[in-house]
Design a protein around this motif. Sequence first.
Motif, PDB file in Angstrom:
ATOM      1  N   GLY A 204       0.795  -1.223   0.000  1.00  0.00           N
ATOM      2  CA  GLY A 204       0.000   0.000   0.000  1.00  0.00           C
ATOM      3  C   GLY A 204       0.826   1.270   0.000  1.00  0.00           C
ATOM      4  O   GLY A 204       0.330   2.339   0.371  1.00  0.00           O
ATOM      5  N   ILE A 205       2.098   1.189  -0.413  1.00  0.00           N
ATOM      6  CA  ILE A 205       2.946   2.386  -0.432  1.00  0.00           C
ATOM      7  C   ILE A 205       3.531   2.638  -1.816  1.00  0.00           C
ATOM      8  O   ILE A 205       3.664   1.720  -2.628  1.00  0.00           O
ATOM      9  CB  ILE A 205       4.100   2.286   0.584  1.00  0.00           C
ATOM     10  N   ILE A 206       3.885   3.894  -2.061  1.00  0.00           N
ATOM     11  CA  ILE A 206       4.556   4.303  -3.300  1.00  0.00           C
ATOM     12  C   ILE A 206       5.643   5.305  -2.922  1.00  0.00           C
ATOM     13  O   ILE A 206       5.379   6.264  -2.190  1.00  0.00           O
ATOM     14  CB  ILE A 206       3.582   4.959  -4.294  1.00  0.00           C
ATOM     15  N   LYS A 207       6.833   5.102  -3.423  1.00  0.00           N
ATOM     16  CA  LYS A 207       7.922   6.021  -3.104  1.00  0.00           C
ATOM     17  C   LYS A 207       7.712   7.375  -3.797  1.00  0.00           C
ATOM     18  O   LYS A 207       7.299   7.437  -4.964  1.00  0.00           O
ATOM     19  CB  LYS A 207       9.260   5.433  -3.546  1.00  0.00           C
ATOM     20  N   VAL A 208       8.021   8.440  -3.093  1.00  0.00           N
ATOM     21  CA  VAL A 208       7.852   9.800  -3.621  1.00  0.00           C
ATOM     22  C   VAL A 208       8.654  10.002  -4.888  1.00  0.00           C
ATOM     23  O   VAL A 208       8.197  10.606  -5.865  1.00  0.00           O
ATOM     24  CB  VAL A 208       8.262  10.835  -2.545  1.00  0.00           C
TER      25      VAL A 208
END
Length: 524
Positions: A204-208
């Motif tokens: 559920g994460i995405i790197k900036v």
Amino acid sequence: MKRVAIIAHYDVNGVIDAYLKRLLEQVASLCDRVVLVSTSGPMDTFSVLPAGVEVISRENKGYDFCSYRFGIEAIDGIEQYDQLLVLNDSFYCGPRFDLAKLLSSTNGDIVGLTASRQFNFHLQSYFLVFNKRAIQSRWFWQFWARVVPLKDKLQIVFRYEIGLSQTAMDAGLNLTSILLVQDASEPSSNPVHQMFELVYRELGIIKVDLFRLNIQSKSVAEVVQNDDFAQLIISHQERTAKHYEGKKLSFDNTVQLAGGFFDFVRSGDRKASVAVVLHLFYPELAAGIAEYLERIPVDVDLYISITNYAHLDEIVAAFRRRVNSIYVYVVENRGRDVRPFLLLLKNANLLQYTAVLKIHGKKSKYSERGDEWRDALLSGLLPQGKNNNLGRMLRRFEKDPTLGIAAPRSSYLSNENYWGANKSRIFEYGGRLGLTPDQIELFFVGGTMFWFSPRALLPLVNIIRDEDFESENGQQDGTLAHATERLFCLAAHSNGMSCTYIDSLDERADSVRVGSNRIIVLPH
């Protein structure tokens, strides 16, 4: 469970962005204490921070690892906590992000959301969980005590991010990642970039920086497929875009991540015909060995095998002004200097060089004369003053296709006492080289340091299996590495090539003439 969290923060406008607030809310709900260490300067954040989050400001230098250390030092009695979370603000949390569920999967002493093998295996430092055994370990305090501000991003990656994982494993701690990606076994694999869709789906994460640096070609909406979350990302990217314009993460442009055998390459601007192969188990020996290499009268390329990336930046710095190109590969601590050498013979094109020097950082800790022996070996291979005939020796390698090995006369050994526990293996592998029993003799270069023609030793690649090298357990004799040390001259002979003395190049070295030679660190 008693938890504490440290969050490294920087915002160009000195604010807590909406995307970060979403993360802070989940962290605060699960931790007894949350410390946000900000390098943004004065901030009026109290109206947007979730209850229980405290802010500590520090000078904007040293990147996230210095913020992590700053936070750790600010928490009295941190060893009393069961779990320490250290994370930064470099990723967006989508609707699927469930911190409570993720923390329930943290089985290990140190756990990351993801692991990478870019350069070498490491847990990615944007999100780490230290469990009680790690927090209370001697390693934990030693590692964080060594964290100081560094300006070079490459230094930070090697010394702190990779260094954290490598030194923790060396200390006997168990490391694991919540998302176990099979493809992460590839040398250049960075899952948060190369497998960002899988990471988003599972964690559920995405790197900036996935969007900031245009690492992938899809739009925000295509990746997240959620209007509210997409707008949150777009708003942050648009607000900070001008500040990050042109500021891409880039290492020195002479550094290549080949994604193959070598983990680190610094390319020189000249073509060298001579190379040095160095196994460096003890990084503190780098500077002293580098001084010896200055005695070589021509440009050289340097191949270094190491067992830990924690000191790679210091090692490269020691050699970078003394050699042309540098190639570094990490190896398991197995097979002493011999196994890394055979791996190099198998995986690199050493045939492009007319002569190669094989050396390593010996300490021979079983003897008080270990340093003396290492210096004697290096001085014999790299003489100076009136004894420096390296130029003549290198020309000999260039012109004489039958010259296989060159070493100081004093380094050759043939005394029967030096069979050790290796005789049966030497006859076994000598037979694999195509030698008859009467052609197999004890004749080798003590210390496994010598000059050689690459063609002379290639037969060894096909007869020695990597899996046959034993694990390191302080053995002083009888291992495959010890046996192989006694095979190098035999391999040259099996290939129709000869050995000679550096200090008497017109003589052919043989077992009869060196029978009285001894090793100073071993009993006579």
